[in-house]
Design a protein around this motif. Structure first.
Motif, PDB file in Angstrom:
ATOM      1  N   CYS A 291       0.838  -1.196   0.000  1.00  0.00           N
ATOM      2  CA  CYS A 291       0.000   0.000   0.000  1.00  0.00           C
ATOM      3  C   CYS A 291       0.872   1.244   0.000  1.00  0.00           C
ATOM      4  O   CYS A 291       1.808   1.356   0.799  1.00  0.00           O
ATOM      5  N   ASP A 292       0.571   2.176  -0.884  1.00  0.00           N
ATOM      6  CA  ASP A 292       1.288   3.444  -0.930  1.00  0.00           C
ATOM      7  C   ASP A 292       0.838   4.328   0.231  1.00  0.00           C
ATOM      8  O   ASP A 292      -0.112   4.020   0.945  1.00  0.00           O
ATOM      9  N   GLY A 293       1.518   5.451   0.411  1.00  0.00           N
ATOM     10  CA  GLY A 293       1.224   6.356   1.510  1.00  0.00           C
ATOM     11  C   GLY A 293       0.197   7.414   1.153  1.00  0.00           C
ATOM     12  O   GLY A 293      -0.669   7.208   0.295  1.00  0.00           O
ATOM     13  N   SER A 294       0.306   8.559   1.798  1.00  0.00           N
ATOM     14  CA  SER A 294      -0.700   9.609   1.690  1.00  0.00           C
ATOM     15  C   SER A 294      -0.082  10.890   1.157  1.00  0.00           C
ATOM     16  O   SER A 294       1.129  11.031   1.026  1.00  0.00           O
ATOM     17  N   THR A 295      -0.961  11.849   0.866  1.00  0.00           N
ATOM     18  CA  THR A 295      -0.551  13.218   0.601  1.00  0.00           C
ATOM     19  C   THR A 295      -1.261  14.124   1.592  1.00  0.00           C
ATOM     20  O   THR A 295      -2.418  13.875   1.964  1.00  0.00           O
ATOM     21  N   GLN A 327      -3.143   0.417  -3.933  1.00  0.00           N
ATOM     22  CA  GLN A 327      -3.803   0.875  -2.727  1.00  0.00           C
ATOM     23  C   GLN A 327      -3.009   2.048  -2.164  1.00  0.00           C
ATOM     24  O   GLN A 327      -1.782   2.107  -2.314  1.00  0.00           O
ATOM     25  N   GLY A 328      -3.675   2.995  -1.514  1.00  0.00           N
ATOM     26  CA  GLY A 328      -2.987   4.123  -0.903  1.00  0.00           C
ATOM     27  C   GLY A 328      -3.820   4.693   0.227  1.00  0.00           C
ATOM     28  O   GLY A 328      -4.992   4.345   0.394  1.00  0.00           O
ATOM     29  N   TRP A 329      -3.218   5.578   1.000  1.00  0.00           N
ATOM     30  CA  TRP A 329      -3.926   6.199   2.124  1.00  0.00           C
ATOM     31  C   TRP A 329      -4.759   7.385   1.662  1.00  0.00           C
ATOM     32  O   TRP A 329      -4.345   8.150   0.800  1.00  0.00           O
ATOM     33  N   ASP A 330      -5.909   7.557   2.324  1.00  0.00           N
ATOM     34  CA  ASP A 330      -6.705   8.770   2.176  1.00  0.00           C
ATOM     35  C   ASP A 330      -6.952   9.348   3.563  1.00  0.00           C
ATOM     36  O   ASP A 330      -7.344   8.625   4.487  1.00  0.00           O
ATOM     37  N   MET A 331      -6.725  10.662   3.710  1.00  0.00           N
ATOM     38  CA  MET A 331      -6.748  11.308   5.015  1.00  0.00           C
ATOM     39  C   MET A 331      -7.848  12.371   5.143  1.00  0.00           C
ATOM     40  O   MET A 331      -7.987  12.985   6.200  1.00  0.00           O
ATOM     41  N   HIS A 332      -8.598  12.598   4.074  1.00  0.00           N
ATOM     42  CA  HIS A 332      -9.588  13.675   4.062  1.00  0.00           C
ATOM     43  C   HIS A 332     -10.734  13.257   3.135  1.00  0.00           C
ATOM     44  O   HIS A 332     -10.492  12.584   2.119  1.00  0.00           O
ATOM     45  N   PRO A 333     -11.988  13.642   3.452  1.00  0.00           N
ATOM     46  CA  PRO A 333     -13.097  13.265   2.560  1.00  0.00           C
ATOM     47  C   PRO A 333     -12.875  13.672   1.112  1.00  0.00           C
ATOM     48  O   PRO A 333     -13.290  12.958   0.183  1.00  0.00           O
ATOM     49  N   GLY A 334     -12.212  14.808   0.903  1.00  0.00           N
ATOM     50  CA  GLY A 334     -11.952  15.229  -0.470  1.00  0.00           C
ATOM     51  C   GLY A 334     -11.083  14.260  -1.237  1.00  0.00           C
ATOM     52  O   GLY A 334     -11.167  14.179  -2.472  1.00  0.00           O
TER      53      GLY A 334
END
Length: 422
Positions: A291-295, A327-334
């Motif tokens: 899994c990749d990370g986030s922005t 796959q990657g992280w999501d940190m915000h609804p946007g």
């Protein structure tokens, strides 16, 4: 001298039965070990993303709340997202946000939560367990869910273990799809200790054997290359004894540990590419996902800011998909809007070519490209991942190649389906 069971009319060979048996005695154990360590890639079922939400904000309604918030962002800035849609994917994005916006969810007790009193974290841990139990029963809820507890360092691991235990108590056991994240791995021996933790929790709480699974978060250079010069990750997967489901890249901790200034920290930095490529190679053929990370850039602000951040995230997600990180992280609804827009776009663009090539492979009709079994397997993987993501359906795929269905794709992945000889 003739070999064993040789037909009278066949050419004479010099190897005796004893010689062949000796060779088999050498190859056999190697075959067994390779089969155990490298059972094959686990294609099918991998979520497109993992959403991290502070444990302080945990509720059983989080997926609906995030879906609604993401829909509001999309409705408020339709032009910004329409410019990024090249394959009419926005209707699918809207449906996804309204029906099942989150595939994988972690309630976070680590960086996204901070340090609070033991009484407060105890209360949150129990509440998180109850929320996870409810989410696991919701047909529209995440397929995978769990927590990220505090790390393995001496100053925090007792707190992390207590939190994990209280979450399980609050859930009344192990919810379906449960997995916990182990942050900041630094030594392969830590994985042995995490396996022991799973065993002790299962024993103490009367849980089924091997009910607990975890994922390793790669946030330290030592997790990639150890002090002895070996690849820590490859050894860690073996030490996990089949309990490790995936490897997750931690963008900002890893970059900072390598001395990258904050302005340059990104999923696309060469330091990130190196770490993730090692992750990909270490996990290859083991059945462990990567899994990749986030922005940290989110689509908020005025129209110009939303458009710029949306394009940046779409480009980053597409870049990851092109490099084999599904796959990657999501940190915000946007991020849900751009995650699904990029994911659907990637697989919708890939499907016609992949389906046509597989159809030609199965029919041995040739064409511009003559594919081999390994390539057919990879093409089938693209189609399975696209179907799992909801980027297209079976009917759309069969409009391109009528003979392909889920069973055929699974057979190609397992190599139990082959093309007829020409």
């Amino acid at each position: 001298m003739t070999g064993h069971n040789q037909h009278p009319d066949s050419p004479v060979t010099a190897l005796t039965r004893d010689a062949v048996d000796r060779l088999e005695s050498l190859f056999g154990p190697i075959d067994d070990e390779l089969a155990q360590r490298y059972p094959g890639d686990r294609i099918g079922g991998q979520p497109s993303h993992t959403v991290y939400v502070s444990a302080a904000d945990a509720s059983a309604a989080v997926h609906a709340e995030w879906g609604a918030a993401a829909s509001d962002i999309l409705d408020s800035h339709p032009e910004a997202f329409a410019e990024l849609d090249t394959v009419n994917a926005l209707p699918l994005v809207r449906d996804r946000l309204n029906s099942a916006p989150i595939q994988d969810l972690r309630f976070d007790f680590e960086d996204g939560y901070g340090w609070r009193s033991d009484a407060v974290e105890d209360r949150h841990a129990t509440a998180v367990g109850a929320a996870l139990s409810e989410l696991a029963k919701d047909s529209a809820g995440p397929s995978w869910l769990g927590i990220r507890a505090k790390g393995l360092a001496a100053h925090e691991r007792r707190r992390g273990i207590r939190t994990l235990e209280l979450v399980l108590d609050g859930a009344g056991g192990v919810p379906g799809g449960f997995v916990f994240t182990v942050p900041k791995l630094r030594a392969v021996e830590q994985v042995t200790a995490v396996v022991a933790l799973c065993e002790e929790l299962e024993r103490a709480h009367g849980l089924p054997e091997r009910a607990l699974r975890f994922e390793l978060q790669i946030e330290s250079p030592q997790a990639v290359i150890g002090a002895d010069g070996t690849t820590t990750l490859a050894r860690a997967i073996t030490r996990a004894n089949g309990r490790c489901t995936s490897l997750h890249y931690g963008t900002y901790d890893y970059s900072a540990a390598c001395g990258i200034t904050s302005a340059q920290q990104s999923l696309a930095h060469p330091v990130a590419d190196h770490a993730k490529n090692v992750m990909l190679v270490a996990a290859a053929q083991t059945g462990v996902w990567v899994c990749d990370g986030s922005t940290q850039v989110v689509p908020t602000g005025d129209a110009k800011q939303v458009a710029a951040s949306a394009r940046r995230h779409v480009d980053l997600v597409t870049r990851s998909l092109e490099r084999g990180f599904y796959q990657g992280w999501d940190m915000h609804p946007g991020h849900l809007v751009t995650r699904w827009l990029a994911t659907f776009g990637f697989f919708r663009r890939a499907m016609p070519v992949a389906a046509a090539r597989l159809g030609g492979y199965l029919d041995r009709q040739g064409g511009e490209v003559m594919d081999e079994p390994a390539t057919a397997q990879a093409l089938a993987g693209v189609l399975v991942r696209g179907l799992d993501a909801g980027a297209f359906d079976i009917a759309e795929m069969q409009d391109v190649a009528s003979g392909i269905d889920r069973d055929v794709l699974r057979g190609l992945l397992d190599r139990s389906v082959t093309a007829p000889l020409g």
